[in-house]
Motif scaffolding. Structure first.
Motif, PDB file in Angstrom:
ATOM      1  N   SER A 609      -6.895  -5.721 -39.697  1.00 52.07           N
ATOM      2  CA  SER A 609      -5.932  -5.587 -38.052  1.00 52.07           C
ATOM      3  C   SER A 609      -6.334  -5.885 -37.327  1.00 52.07           C
ATOM      4  CB  SER A 609      -5.399  -4.317 -38.131  1.00 52.07           C
ATOM      5  OG  SER A 609      -4.111  -3.981 -38.592  1.00 52.07           O
ATOM      6  N   MET A 610      -7.709  -6.105 -37.271  1.00 48.70           N
ATOM      7  CA  MET A 610      -9.357  -6.391 -36.788  1.00 48.70           C
ATOM      8  C   MET A 610      -8.967  -7.545 -36.282  1.00 48.70           C
ATOM      9  SD  MET A 610     -12.432  -3.656 -37.503  1.00 48.70           S
ATOM     10  CE  MET A 610     -13.755  -4.370 -36.130  1.00 48.70           C
ATOM     11  N   VAL A 611      -8.906  -8.628 -37.806  1.00 50.97           N
ATOM     12  CA  VAL A 611      -9.259 -10.341 -37.656  1.00 50.97           C
ATOM     13  C   VAL A 611      -7.253 -10.208 -37.106  1.00 50.97           C
ATOM     14  CG1 VAL A 611      -9.299 -12.076 -39.318  1.00 50.97           C
ATOM     15  CG2 VAL A 611     -10.881  -9.517 -40.191  1.00 50.97           C
ATOM     16  N   ALA A 612      -6.787  -9.880 -37.721  1.00 49.05           N
ATOM     17  CA  ALA A 612      -5.263 -10.649 -36.889  1.00 49.05           C
ATOM     18  C   ALA A 612      -5.561 -10.742 -35.112  1.00 49.05           C
ATOM     19  CB  ALA A 612      -4.126  -9.774 -37.516  1.00 49.05           C
ATOM     20  N   GLU A 613      -5.783  -9.215 -35.051  1.00 46.03           N
ATOM     21  CA  GLU A 613      -5.489  -8.982 -33.669  1.00 46.03           C
ATOM     22  C   GLU A 613      -6.611 -10.277 -32.704  1.00 46.03           C
ATOM     23  OE1 GLU A 613      -6.734  -5.246 -33.146  1.00 46.03           O
ATOM     24  OE2 GLU A 613      -4.789  -4.093 -34.228  1.00 46.03           O
ATOM     25  N   ARG A 614      -8.052 -10.506 -32.892  1.00 42.86           N
ATOM     26  CA  ARG A 614      -9.246 -11.193 -32.771  1.00 42.86           C
ATOM     27  C   ARG A 614      -8.212 -12.790 -32.584  1.00 42.86           C
ATOM     28  NH1 ARG A 614     -13.527 -11.349 -36.348  1.00 42.86           N
ATOM     29  NH2 ARG A 614     -12.277 -12.657 -37.643  1.00 42.86           N
ATOM     30  N   ASP A 615      -7.287 -13.341 -33.961  1.00 41.06           N
ATOM     31  CA  ASP A 615      -6.860 -14.365 -34.545  1.00 41.06           C
ATOM     32  C   ASP A 615      -6.117 -14.541 -33.532  1.00 41.06           C
ATOM     33  OD1 ASP A 615      -8.585 -14.897 -35.790  1.00 41.06           O
ATOM     34  OD2 ASP A 615      -7.567 -14.701 -37.650  1.00 41.06           O
ATOM     35  N   THR A 616      -5.535 -13.177 -33.170  1.00 42.30           N
ATOM     36  CA  THR A 616      -4.542 -14.073 -31.840  1.00 42.30           C
ATOM     37  C   THR A 616      -4.857 -14.176 -30.497  1.00 42.30           C
ATOM     38  OG1 THR A 616      -2.743 -12.107 -33.090  1.00 42.30           O
ATOM     39  CG2 THR A 616      -2.371 -12.355 -30.854  1.00 42.30           C
ATOM     40  N   THR A 617      -5.811 -13.404 -30.278  1.00 40.19           N
ATOM     41  CA  THR A 617      -6.558 -13.255 -29.553  1.00 40.19           C
ATOM     42  C   THR A 617      -6.867 -15.031 -28.394  1.00 40.19           C
ATOM     43  OG1 THR A 617      -6.822 -11.424 -28.748  1.00 40.19           O
ATOM     44  CG2 THR A 617      -8.158 -12.490 -27.114  1.00 40.19           C
ATOM     45  N   ASP A 618      -7.921 -15.684 -29.854  1.00 39.85           N
ATOM     46  CA  ASP A 618      -8.107 -16.751 -30.237  1.00 39.85           C
ATOM     47  C   ASP A 618      -7.234 -17.955 -29.998  1.00 39.85           C
ATOM     48  OD1 ASP A 618     -10.809 -15.892 -29.641  1.00 39.85           O
ATOM     49  OD2 ASP A 618     -10.747 -16.654 -32.478  1.00 39.85           O
ATOM     50  N   ARG A 619      -5.583 -17.629 -30.474  1.00 43.08           N
ATOM     51  CA  ARG A 619      -4.569 -18.464 -30.109  1.00 43.08           C
ATOM     52  C   ARG A 619      -4.197 -18.672 -28.462  1.00 43.08           C
ATOM     53  NH1 ARG A 619      -3.715 -16.758 -36.030  1.00 43.08           N
ATOM     54  NH2 ARG A 619      -4.167 -18.873 -36.745  1.00 43.08           N
ATOM     55  N   TYR A 620      -4.197 -17.547 -28.043  1.00 44.65           N
ATOM     56  CA  TYR A 620      -3.260 -17.019 -26.979  1.00 44.65           C
ATOM     57  C   TYR A 620      -4.810 -17.916 -25.819  1.00 44.65           C
ATOM     58  CZ  TYR A 620       0.606 -14.216 -27.298  1.00 44.65           C
ATOM     59  OH  TYR A 620       1.682 -13.898 -27.947  1.00 44.65           O
ATOM     60  N   LEU A 621      -5.813 -17.499 -25.944  1.00 44.85           N
ATOM     61  CA  LEU A 621      -6.699 -17.473 -24.667  1.00 44.85           C
ATOM     62  C   LEU A 621      -6.588 -19.629 -25.202  1.00 44.85           C
ATOM     63  CD1 LEU A 621      -9.861 -15.375 -25.667  1.00 44.85           C
ATOM     64  CD2 LEU A 621      -8.279 -15.911 -23.520  1.00 44.85           C
ATOM     65  N   ALA A 622      -6.652 -19.906 -26.353  1.00 40.24           N
ATOM     66  CA  ALA A 622      -6.158 -21.866 -26.231  1.00 40.24           C
ATOM     67  C   ALA A 622      -5.337 -22.536 -25.929  1.00 40.24           C
ATOM     68  CB  ALA A 622      -6.223 -22.023 -27.995  1.00 40.24           C
ATOM     69  N   ALA A 623      -3.796 -21.491 -26.154  1.00 39.88           N
ATOM     70  CA  ALA A 623      -2.923 -21.676 -25.525  1.00 39.88           C
ATOM     71  C   ALA A 623      -2.956 -21.504 -23.667  1.00 39.88           C
ATOM     72  CB  ALA A 623      -1.883 -20.120 -25.441  1.00 39.88           C
ATOM     73  N   PHE A 624      -4.024 -20.798 -23.174  1.00 29.89           N
ATOM     74  CA  PHE A 624      -3.651 -21.024 -21.351  1.00 29.89           C
ATOM     75  C   PHE A 624      -4.892 -21.559 -21.886  1.00 29.89           C
ATOM     76  CE2 PHE A 624      -6.653 -18.712 -17.961  1.00 29.89           C
ATOM     77  CZ  PHE A 624      -5.540 -18.432 -17.223  1.00 29.89           C
ATOM     78  N   LEU A 625      -5.417 -22.285 -22.395  1.00 32.34           N
ATOM     79  CA  LEU A 625      -7.013 -23.088 -21.345  1.00 32.34           C
ATOM     80  C   LEU A 625      -6.227 -24.592 -22.201  1.00 32.34           C
ATOM     81  CD1 LEU A 625      -9.805 -21.501 -22.646  1.00 32.34           C
ATOM     82  CD2 LEU A 625      -9.178 -21.614 -20.438  1.00 32.34           C
ATOM     83  N   SER A 626      -5.323 -24.844 -23.671  1.00 31.45           N
ATOM     84  CA  SER A 626      -4.917 -26.314 -23.741  1.00 31.45           C
ATOM     85  C   SER A 626      -4.527 -27.229 -22.463  1.00 31.45           C
ATOM     86  CB  SER A 626      -3.656 -26.130 -24.632  1.00 31.45           C
ATOM     87  OG  SER A 626      -2.333 -25.636 -23.495  1.00 31.45           O
ATOM     88  N   GLU A 627      -3.949 -25.882 -21.175  1.00 30.73           N
ATOM     89  CA  GLU A 627      -3.474 -27.128 -19.726  1.00 30.73           C
ATOM     90  C   GLU A 627      -4.521 -27.283 -18.527  1.00 30.73           C
ATOM     91  OE1 GLU A 627      -0.315 -24.273 -17.952  1.00 30.73           O
ATOM     92  OE2 GLU A 627       1.068 -23.808 -19.456  1.00 30.73           O
ATOM     93  N   ARG A 628      -5.800 -26.954 -19.209  1.00 26.59           N
ATOM     94  CA  ARG A 628      -7.042 -27.477 -18.828  1.00 26.59           C
ATOM     95  C   ARG A 628      -7.763 -28.521 -19.123  1.00 26.59           C
ATOM     96  NH1 ARG A 628      -8.987 -21.388 -16.782  1.00 26.59           N
ATOM     97  NH2 ARG A 628     -10.428 -22.959 -15.581  1.00 26.59           N
ATOM     98  N   ILE A 629      -7.587 -29.570 -19.981  1.00 27.88           N
ATOM     99  CA  ILE A 629      -8.361 -30.159 -20.833  1.00 27.88           C
ATOM    100  C   ILE A 629      -8.782 -31.081 -19.629  1.00 27.88           C
ATOM    101  CG2 ILE A 629      -7.801 -32.584 -22.506  1.00 27.88           C
ATOM    102  CD1 ILE A 629      -7.604 -29.329 -23.607  1.00 27.88           C
ATOM    103  N   GLY A 630     -10.294 -31.407 -20.079  1.00 32.74           N
ATOM    104  CA  GLY A 630     -11.020 -31.868 -19.073  1.00 32.74           C
ATOM    105  C   GLY A 630     -11.424 -31.411 -17.942  1.00 32.74           C
ATOM    106  N   ALA A 631     -11.509 -29.809 -18.174  1.00 32.61           N
ATOM    107  CA  ALA A 631     -11.593 -29.203 -16.408  1.00 32.61           C
ATOM    108  C   ALA A 631     -13.055 -28.953 -17.325  1.00 32.61           C
ATOM    109  CB  ALA A 631     -10.974 -28.004 -17.072  1.00 32.61           C
ATOM    110  N   GLU A 632     -14.258 -28.653 -16.387  1.00 29.13           N
ATOM    111  CA  GLU A 632     -15.759 -28.141 -16.667  1.00 29.13           C
ATOM    112  C   GLU A 632     -15.334 -26.909 -16.375  1.00 29.13           C
ATOM    113  OE1 GLU A 632     -17.665 -30.666 -14.423  1.00 29.13           O
ATOM    114  OE2 GLU A 632     -17.996 -31.920 -15.176  1.00 29.13           O
ATOM    115  N   MET A 633     -16.282 -26.071 -17.253  1.00 32.52           N
ATOM    116  CA  MET A 633     -16.417 -24.303 -17.131  1.00 32.52           C
ATOM    117  C   MET A 633     -17.834 -24.332 -17.254  1.00 32.52           C
ATOM    118  SD  MET A 633     -13.640 -24.015 -19.205  1.00 32.52           S
ATOM    119  CE  MET A 633     -11.670 -25.134 -18.920  1.00 32.52           C
ATOM    120  N   THR A 634     -18.278 -23.406 -16.678  1.00 37.40           N
ATOM    121  CA  THR A 634     -20.323 -22.704 -17.154  1.00 37.40           C
ATOM    122  C   THR A 634     -19.730 -21.539 -19.109  1.00 37.40           C
ATOM    123  OG1 THR A 634     -19.222 -21.115 -15.607  1.00 37.40           O
ATOM    124  CG2 THR A 634     -20.370 -23.181 -14.916  1.00 37.40           C
ATOM    125  N   GLY A 635     -20.599 -21.556 -19.052  1.00 44.44           N
ATOM    126  CA  GLY A 635     -20.786 -20.476 -20.593  1.00 44.44           C
ATOM    127  C   GLY A 635     -22.327 -20.461 -20.287  1.00 44.44           C
TER     128      GLY A 635
END
Length: 757
Positions: A609-635
Motif C-alpha cells: 500500500s505504501m508503494v502504491a500510494e507513493r506511485d500514485t502521488t508521483d503520477r498526480y504530481l507528474a500530471a500537474f507538472l505536465s502543463e508546465r514543461i519548459g518552466a524553471e524551478m528551484t530545488g
C-alpha cells in the motif's frame, strides 16, 4: 491429385478434422504436392483474410471456434456447484464461449484462478457452448502486465506505465482483446520468452483512457495487485450486521463525553477521546480512548475475516480509498458517529502531572459520541474562535484534552522519540479528479494531541497482553543497521555536523543531529537521510521494541477498521479479559498458530500500500507538472546516483531526475561513500543538499516520471550537455585517464570533507 480443392472442401475438411489442420495435413489429405502447395497457401490466406479461418501457429481452424485442445482458466464455482472455464485462446468476435468442466473420478482437484490444459467438445447446452475434460494442471500465477496499448501493422505493443520498467511487450494480431490505440490495458504473458526479440503478451482487460483524471489510482491498484472487489459472501455478512444497542454483558460508557476528531472529509471514525482532571492525583488526568469494536462484526474464520486478512489494511489515494472492510461496516456499523450508540473497546488510563502512565483498565462497552469534530475546528476553538459545534464543548471537553496533552508532551520530551521534520504533501483535486494544486499539510496541535493519545493507548494494549501472557502482534521497529548508520554519520560530517559514535545509539542522538541541521540549508537533506537510515517497521509475535518511538512495548490497537493487526490485538484483549462474547470473537487457537505468518503477510500488504500510494502521488504530481514543461524551478539535490541527480522541487516536493548525460560532455566519477558526482575534466562536484535551478524537460503522468535539466548549481550557471550525449558514469576509459581521474577524485573528496568539517 494435384488439383487445388474448392474453398468449401477445405473448410469442410478442417471442420471434420480439427486435430489435422496444419498446411501439410491439408496438402496430404488432398494429395497436393510440389508447386501446387503455393496455390494452397494462397487459398488458405484468402480464407483467413475473409474471416473464414484463423491461423494458429502453423495450423488453421474455423473462425469463432476453439481448438480441441486448449488452455483455460478456472472461474469461481457458481451457486449450483458448477465450475466454468475461461478460454485463453479465444480470438473470435464477441464474448468468448462458456465452457463447463465435466469432472471424472480421478481428475485432479482444481481451484479458481488455476490454469489447465483441457480437451474441449462443442455442445449445445442451455448455459454453455463447450464441455471440458482436464488433461493436466498448468499453475496459477501467470505474469501480469499493465501498460498503454499502441497499435501497429503486426498487432501492437504494450508500453509500460512503471517508470522503472523500460520493457515493451508484443501483442500479436488476434490477442488484443479489442483494445484501441492509446488505451490502458492489463495483459498477461503469452508463451515463454525467447532469447531474442520482445516478450509476447495477451490483453485480458481494457481499462480505458490512461490520461483520464481518475485513472491514476486505478493504475496503482492494478499494478500492485490491491484487491478492490469484495466477494459476495463478505458483502452478505456485512449487510447482515446489526448495531449493538443493548449492553448484553458490556459496560455502559454512554455517560462519558467522548468526541471524535478527524479530517473534515473522514468517512470512518474509529477512535474517540476524553480527558478529565484526576481528583486523586494532583496535576494528573484520567484519559479515555474508545475504539470501534470491529471484532464483534468480523469474527475468526468468517468471509469478512478472510478478506480483511488478505487485504491487510486500507489503502488511501487522493481520489479514493480501497477499504479493508465493506462500507456497511467501515462507514456505518463500526464508525463512531455522533449521538449514536456504538459497540466499543475502551481503555481508561491514569497519567501523573508529568504525563507518565501509572495505570490502565480495558472495557468492552457501548458508547455514544458527543460530537464529530475536525482537527481545524478544534484548533480554532482552542485558539479563541470556537464554532457553533465547539463552543459548548470548549470548557468541559476540549480544554481538558489540551491540558492532558501538555502533560503527555513532558513525558515525550523525557522519552525523546525520533523527531523528523518532513512535511506531508497534499494533492488537491477538482470534482472531475484533476489536480488543481499541491500543498503541504499543516500540522496542528490537534493532530499531535490525537497521536499522543493513540500512542499511549497502543502502549497500554501491549502491556496488558504482556502482563496476561497472551499472544499478540507487536509493532516492531528495530534500530538502524550499522552500515546505514555509518553512511548517515559520513553524510553528517560532510555537512559539518556531528553524530555520536562508539556508543549505543538512542533516538536522542539522532534528535541532536536533526537539531544541529534545523533552520539550515541542510535541514531537509539530513531529515531525508535520517529517514532512509531507518529500518522498515513490521508486525511480529516477538517483541523487539519500537526504536523510533523509544518504546519497549508497542502494539497497534487504535484502528481495527483499517488495519488487520489491530483486529488481532482486539481479539487478544477480548480473550485475555474474558469479555462478553469472547468465545465467539476472541483470539482463537488458529489465530495464535498463524501469528507469525499473519504478521509477515500484513507487513507485506502494508508495504504494498505504501508503494502504491507513493506511485500514485508521483503520477498526480507528474500530471500537474505536465502543463508546465519548459518552466524553471528551484530545488535541492536529494539524491546522487551513478546515472544522475535526484532533485526535490521546492513548490511541490516532487522528485525529478537530471540524467547524467545532460550534465556535460565529460566523464563523471561516482563516489558511493561521499555521495558525490565529480567531472573528470572540470572537477565540478555535485553533492547532496546543493541548491539548484532546473528546467522541466518532461513529465509523464502515466509513469510518474519527471525529467529535469540543470541550469544553476549554488548560483553557478551550468553549461548544458548535448541531449543524448555527454558524460556517462562507468564507460570505458584509457588506463592513464582512469588513473589520473582516480587521483583527482581522491583529492576532491578530501577537499569536500575538509570544507564541511
Amino acid at each position: 491429385m494435384n488439383q487445388i480443392p474448392s474453398r468449401e472442401a477445405i473448410l469442410q475438411w478442417i471442420a471434420d478434422n480439427p486435430t489435422l489442420t496444419a498446411k501439410r495435413d491439408i496438402a496430404k489429405a488432398f494429395g497436393i504436392k510440389g508447386a501446387a502447395r503455393i496455390d494452397l497457401k494462397r487459398v488458405l490466406r484468402e480464407l483467413e483474410d475473409e474471416g473464414h479461418l484463423q491461423k494458429r501457429s502453423r495450423s488453421y481452424r474455423e473462425a469463432d471456434k476453439l481448438p480441441p485442445i486448449s488452455v483455460v482458466e478456472v472461474e469461481e464455482q457458481d451457486a449450483d456447484g458448477d465450475i466454468f472455464l475461461r478460454p485463453l485462446e479465444w480470438n473470435g468476435a464477441g464474448d468468448p464461449p462458456r465452457i463447463l468442466l465435466v469432472a471424472q473420478p480421478g481428475d485432479p482437484a482444481i481451484a479458481a484462478g488455476e490454469r489447465v490444459l483441457a480437451k474441449l467438445t462443442a455442445t449445445h447446452g442451455e448455459d454453455h457452448d463447450y464441455t471440458a475434460r482436464t488433461i493436466r494442471r498448468l499453475g496459477t500465477n501467470p505474469l501480469r502486465i499493465l501498460g498503454v496499448y499502441r497499435q501497429d501493422s503486426e498487432g501492437g505493443r504494450i508500453m509500460p506505465v512503471d517508470k522503472a520498467d523500460h520493457r515493451q511487450w508484443v501483442v500479436a494480431q488476434g490477442l488484443s482483446g479489442g483494445a484501441l490505440d492509446g488505451e490502458l490495458v492489463e495483459a498477461e504473458q503469452a508463451g515463454p520468452k525467447g532469447r531474442l526479440g520482445l516478450p509476447k503478451a495477451r490483453i485480458i482487460a481494457r481499462l480505458g483512457d490512461p490520461t483520464a483524471p481518475r485513472a491514476v489510482s486505478l493504475i496503482a491498484i492494478r499494478q500492485h495487485g490491491i484487491p478492490d472487489h469484495f466477494p459476495d459472501a463478505a458483502v452478505m455478512e456485512a449487510d447482515a450486521a446489526e448495531a449493538v444497542t443493548s449492553l448484553d454483558g458490556r459496560t455502559d460508557l454512554t455517560h462519558l463525553a467522548l468526541v471524535t476528531i478527524d479530517p473534515p472529509d473522514a468517512r470512518d471514525r474509529d477512535d474517540a477521546v476524553l480527558a478529565e482532571a484526576d481528583p486523586d492525583n494532583a496535576g494528573g488526568f484520567i484519559l479515555w480512548v474508545a475504539i470501534a469494536d470491529v471484532a464483534h462484526y468480523v469474527t475468526p474464520g468468517s468471509a469478512l475475516d478472510r478478506e480483511a486478512k488478505k487485504r491487510g489494511n486500507s489503502t488511501y489515494f487522493p481520489d479514493r480509498v480501497v477499504p479493508m472492510l465493506p462500507d456497511r461496516l467501515s462507514g456505518d456499523m463500526c464508525s463512531l458517529h455522533a449521538n449514536v450508540p456504538r459497540a466499543c473497546l475502551a481503555v481508561r488510563m491514569v497519567i501523573d502531572a508529568e504525563g507518565h502512565k501509572t495505570g490502565h483498565t480495558f472495557f468492552r462497552g457501548v458508547m455514544k459520541s458527543r460530537a464529530s469534530l475536525s482537527y481545524a475546528e478544534v484548533q480554532d476553538a482552542i485558539d479563541g474562535t470556537p464554532s457553533e459545534a465547539t463552543a459548548p464543548l470548549l470548557e468541559p471537553v476540549l480544554q481538558p484534552l489540551y491540558a492532558a496533552y501538555d502533560a503527555l508532551l513532558r513525558a515525550r520530551a523525557a522519552r525523546q522519540p525520533l523527531e523528523l521534520d518532513l512535511p506531508e504533501r497534499q494533492i488537491i483535486l477538482s470534482d472531475e479528479g484533476k489536480v488543481t494544486s499541491v500543498a503541504f499539510k499543516e500540522r496542528l496541535d490537534a493532530h499531535k494531541l490525537i497521536e499522543e493519545f493513540m500512542v499511549l493507548a497502543n502502549v497500554a494494549a501491549a502491556e496488558e497482553l504482556n502482563k496476561k501472557k497472551t499472544p499478540l502482534l507487536f509493532r516492531v521497529h528495530e534500530e538502524p543497521a550499522p552500515e546505514k548508520l555509518e553512511a548517515l554519520r559520513e553524510m553528517a560530517q560532510a555537512s559539518g555536523l556531528q553524530l555520536a559514535k562508539g556508543q549505543v545509539l538512542h533516538t536522542r542522538h539522532l534528535n541532536r543531529l536533526l537539531a544541529q541541521a534545523a533552520n539550515s540549508d541542510q535541514a531537509e537533506v539530513i531529515n531525508i537521510a535520517t529517514l532512509r537510515s531507518m529500518t522498515q517497521a513490521y508486525y511480529s509475535p516477538q517483541n523487539f521494541g519500537h526504536f523510533g518511538l523509544a518504546l519497549r512495548n508497542y502494539a497497534h490497537f487504535t484502528s481495527p477498521i483499517r488495519r488487520y493487526s489491530d483486529l488481532i490485538v482486539h481479539r487478544a484483549l477480548i480473550s485475555a479479559n474474558h469479555f462478553a462474547g469472547y468465545k465467539r470473537d476472541g483470539l482463537t487457537p488458529a489465530d495464535i498458530e498463524e501469528l507469525q505468518q499473519t504478521g509477515e503477510q500484513i507487513s507485506a500488504t502494508e508495504r504494498r500500500s505504501m508503494v502504491a500510494e507513493r506511485d500514485t502521488t508521483d503520477r498526480y504530481l507528474a500530471a500537474f507538472l505536465s502543463e508546465r514543461i519548459g518552466a524553471e524551478m528551484t530545488g535541492r539535490i536529494s539524491g546522487v546516483m551513478k546515472f544522475g541527480l535526484f532533485i526535490r522541487l521546492d513548490d511541490t516536493g516532487a522528485d525529478g531526475l537530471v540524467p547524467i548525460r545532460s550534465l556535460g560532455n565529460e566523464y563523471f566519477h561516482y563516489d558511493r561513500e561521499s555521495q558525490t558526482l565529480m567531472g573528470g575534466h572540470s572537477g565540478i562536484v555535485f553533492e547532496m543538499g546543493q541548491r539548484v535551478t532546473v528546467r522541466l524537460a518532461e513529465a509523464t503522468a502515466a509513469t510518474g516520471g519527471i525529467t529535469l535539466e540543470l541550469i544553476e548549481r549554488d548560483g553557478q550557471i551550468m553549461a548544458r550537455g548535448p541531449r543524448g550525449g555527454g558524460g556517462k558514469s562507468g564507460h570505458r576509459m584509457p588506463g592513464k585517464s582512469r588513473a589520473k581521474l582516480a587521483k583527482v577524485a581522491a583529492k576532491e573528496k578530501r577537499k569536500v570533507l575538509r570544507k564541511r568539517s
